[in-house]
Design a protein around this motif. Sequence first.
Motif, PDB file in Angstrom:
ATOM      1  N   ALA A 445      49.973  40.394  29.921  1.00  0.00           N
ATOM      2  CA  ALA A 445      50.948  40.072  30.961  1.00  0.00           C
ATOM      3  C   ALA A 445      50.845  41.040  32.136  1.00  0.00           C
ATOM      4  N   GLY A 446      50.887  40.490  33.335  1.00  0.00           N
ATOM      5  CA  GLY A 446      50.831  41.311  34.532  1.00  0.00           C
ATOM      6  C   GLY A 446      49.449  41.739  34.939  1.00  0.00           C
ATOM      7  N   ASP A 447      48.427  41.165  34.315  1.00  0.00           N
ATOM      8  CA  ASP A 447      47.047  41.620  34.532  1.00  0.00           C
ATOM      9  C   ASP A 447      46.263  40.600  35.365  1.00  0.00           C
ATOM     10  N   GLN A 448      46.877  40.111  36.440  1.00  0.00           N
ATOM     11  CA  GLN A 448      46.206  39.135  37.297  1.00  0.00           C
ATOM     12  C   GLN A 448      45.577  39.774  38.526  1.00  0.00           C
ATOM     13  N   THR A 449      45.568  41.098  38.599  1.00  0.00           N
ATOM     14  CA  THR A 449      45.147  41.756  39.840  1.00  0.00           C
ATOM     15  C   THR A 449      43.648  41.998  39.920  1.00  0.00           C
ATOM     16  N   GLY A 450      42.856  41.193  39.280  1.00  0.00           N
ATOM     17  CA  GLY A 450      41.404  41.297  39.375  1.00  0.00           C
ATOM     18  C   GLY A 450      40.797  39.949  39.042  1.00  0.00           C
ATOM     19  N   PRO A 451      39.716  39.557  39.716  1.00  0.00           N
ATOM     20  CA  PRO A 451      39.128  38.241  39.478  1.00  0.00           C
ATOM     21  C   PRO A 451      38.309  38.190  38.195  1.00  0.00           C
ATOM     22  N   TYR A 452      37.892  36.990  37.871  1.00  0.00           N
ATOM     23  CA  TYR A 452      36.930  36.713  36.812  1.00  0.00           C
ATOM     24  C   TYR A 452      37.429  37.042  35.410  1.00  0.00           C
ATOM     25  N   ARG A 453      38.446  36.327  34.968  1.00  0.00           N
ATOM     26  CA  ARG A 453      38.773  36.311  33.555  1.00  0.00           C
ATOM     27  C   ARG A 453      37.609  35.610  32.858  1.00  0.00           C
ATOM     28  N   ASN A 454      37.092  36.232  31.803  1.00  0.00           N
ATOM     29  CA  ASN A 454      35.902  35.699  31.137  1.00  0.00           C
ATOM     30  C   ASN A 454      36.265  34.554  30.204  1.00  0.00           C
ATOM     31  N   ILE A 455      35.530  33.451  30.319  1.00  0.00           N
ATOM     32  CA  ILE A 455      35.689  32.300  29.435  1.00  0.00           C
ATOM     33  C   ILE A 455      34.458  32.252  28.541  1.00  0.00           C
ATOM     34  N   PHE A 456      34.663  32.442  27.249  1.00  0.00           N
ATOM     35  CA  PHE A 456      33.538  32.492  26.321  1.00  0.00           C
ATOM     36  C   PHE A 456      33.989  31.949  24.974  1.00  0.00           C
ATOM     37  N   VAL A 485      37.775  32.424  37.423  1.00  0.00           N
ATOM     38  CA  VAL A 485      37.230  32.703  36.097  1.00  0.00           C
ATOM     39  C   VAL A 485      35.708  32.780  36.147  1.00  0.00           C
ATOM     40  N   ASN A 486      35.168  33.421  35.132  1.00  0.00           N
ATOM     41  CA  ASN A 486      33.727  33.408  34.859  1.00  0.00           C
ATOM     42  C   ASN A 486      33.511  32.643  33.561  1.00  0.00           C
TER      43      ASN A 486
END
Length: 735
Positions: A445-456, A485-486
């Motif tokens: 929670a609250g960790d949206q301040t950087g791009p590219y959440r990894n989808i794997f 996302v990545n």
Amino acid sequence: MYSLTKYARTLNEITASDNTLSLGLIMTEFAESPLTESGKENGRMKVTLSSPQSGLIKVTAQVRYLGKDTTQVISTRPSGSGIIDNDENSVIFKSGMLEAKINKTGTFRIVISYCGIPITATSLNAFFASRRPDPYTGVCFDIAPGESCFGLGGSGTIDLIGRKEETNNMNESAAFNKVPFFVSSRGYGVFVNSCGSVKFDFASQSGSISIAQEGETIEFFIMAGNTPTEVIATYTGLLGRDDTINSLSNGIAINYGNNYDYTYESILSDLDQAQDLGITISELWLGTGFLAKNARTGYTWDAARFPDPGKFIRKIHDRGILLGVALTPYISDVTPEFVECVDNDYLVKDSEGNILLADYDSGSMAIIDILNQQARNWLGLKFDSILHMGIDLVEADFKYELLNQDKPTSYINNYASTFNMIVKDCAARCIGSDKDSIIRSSTSAGDQTGPYRNIFINKNTASYSSMACAVNNALSYGMSGYGIVNMDVPSIAVSSPTLYTRWAQLAMLMPHCRLPVPFCKDSEMLETLKLACQIRSGLLAYIESCCVEAASFGAPVIRPMQVEFSNDKLSAKCQNQYMLGSSVMVCPVFSGAGNVSFYVPSGVWTNYLTREVITGPRIISRKADIKEIPLYIRPNSIITSHTGDTITFSCFQLAEGKVAAAEVFGQDKAVSGVVNVLRQGDRITVKTDGFGRSTKRVVLTGITNVVGVSEGFPDSDQYGTTIEFSSSELIITLG
């Protein structure tokens, strides 16, 4: 032993001060056991409504005060935007166009309205407190027939209705991290301000949404908008979003993963082979494979395989390729730094005070206790020493599974966001905040301040079903505030050329993607891969614009069909297709035989590759060639692309009397140009701003009856008409 639940049903006190509304509620006991007396009044609950910013209502329900809640994700300023209307029948708390109304008589309820229209309300059992056996405090909202809910982080499905979820990431795979936020198709969202355990029940057994937070208090924010993306914009505005988007791959990003067998020479050989095959590599990701095999969790390059890391990095850069590595909070017990960490008490310990160790094939490893400030600083210095060597890209590689389960949920959930922040700070120092690009494997929670959440997916599984699950997971993260996302194509997919191709085609239509090494060697598949790269290259300017929109406003780059077509009931059934931005519909192929079925919403849609047009609404089932991924452009859309110094505006099915518009962004991600196109009868007007007098090209797809232009010469073929121009306005006359 039966649990006892108390429901706050009776309002007996109302006070208002400092733009804050306080409500005193009498609680009534109910037990799960039919043999236990129920219905007696017992205890009180205090509910307060405040507003830290316009259009946002914060609700806090408290059974008893036991000190400051240490699980909060954010602390907000005192209420400054709330307006309270109080009369003899009701009290209304307003914040912007959002309001909460409470009647003074009857069963206690809070009715939430936006722009004067009710959008949700607390149910009969509005607020509750229970022991199961641990204390939980919660709230229930009514749910309307046909309502859909999205979010909560990673999920194998898009719509949450009928599901039970808990934001305890210790119990989840790293691919499915949970966050306590959801958005409803009715135009409201709820964020629970806790990094502790929060339980959600989306009408699995009743007609309500139940939210229960661990402890004697629950605090949540209600927000609303005309669309779900507007709600997400408010949410990410509250918690933060990254305002820099870097490294959108024009070529292919390759990922060696955590492979400890490759060497300096073998990597350069792979790059030579890719060049011979006509494949353009733009990014090379090493994972943690640059470390020694017997100390694969540490901070020192393997001297045997990389005797001169600086020289290796220069060789990669000389080829015009960006280099990325994975950083972890783990440390092997055979590294020289391990003793230092033990002596300084930098390692996570279990409840008995023993260092938490995990065994793997070449030894054991521990976890740096980054919630200890000294340990956090020490780890940051180690990361700096790696990144300062010339690293361009970073993967924050942390998995919850290695943390001890007897740690508090708030500690476990907070670990990922703290680790991601350490990596982001180090990258900003060593690479530059305007150049760094970070992929994150775990979030909270609250960790949206950087791009590219990894989808794997699990590295040992790859199938068309898991591919579909990955799409749903990416969509769910997007609706949870992770707008960019990545997607990693799993290495095991290489063994099946067809599956590999379909997965690579899909990944190329994500904001960012990485393909595994080695490549699939099938010649037909390689040609298909090149075609997918060409499609991505043609859409790159459009994808970049979508990413800037996500960074600026929180709108996810990839979106469920229902979000873009909220008035279309059939779009709610679309689980295996998605919108890339607002203009491009992607219909992945989840079949080895190429069978694909997808829904086309109302209007005339254009196949991006063939320029074939299809009129919706309708469902299409057909077989797609291995080189094809069904890709359709929404009516009245403009897709921009770059070729050298020329920018092309491709217009699709221009609507009469409705302006089609697009923004084009420069390298600094500031707006560098805007184009508007308006069709009125036999006249089309193209207006541009911000491009100077550079060469521009407009493509009128499906229009071949151009008889006059104010500048340039019309060039028509079977697909439409192309006109080059350099002024800020172009007038086109149709015959």
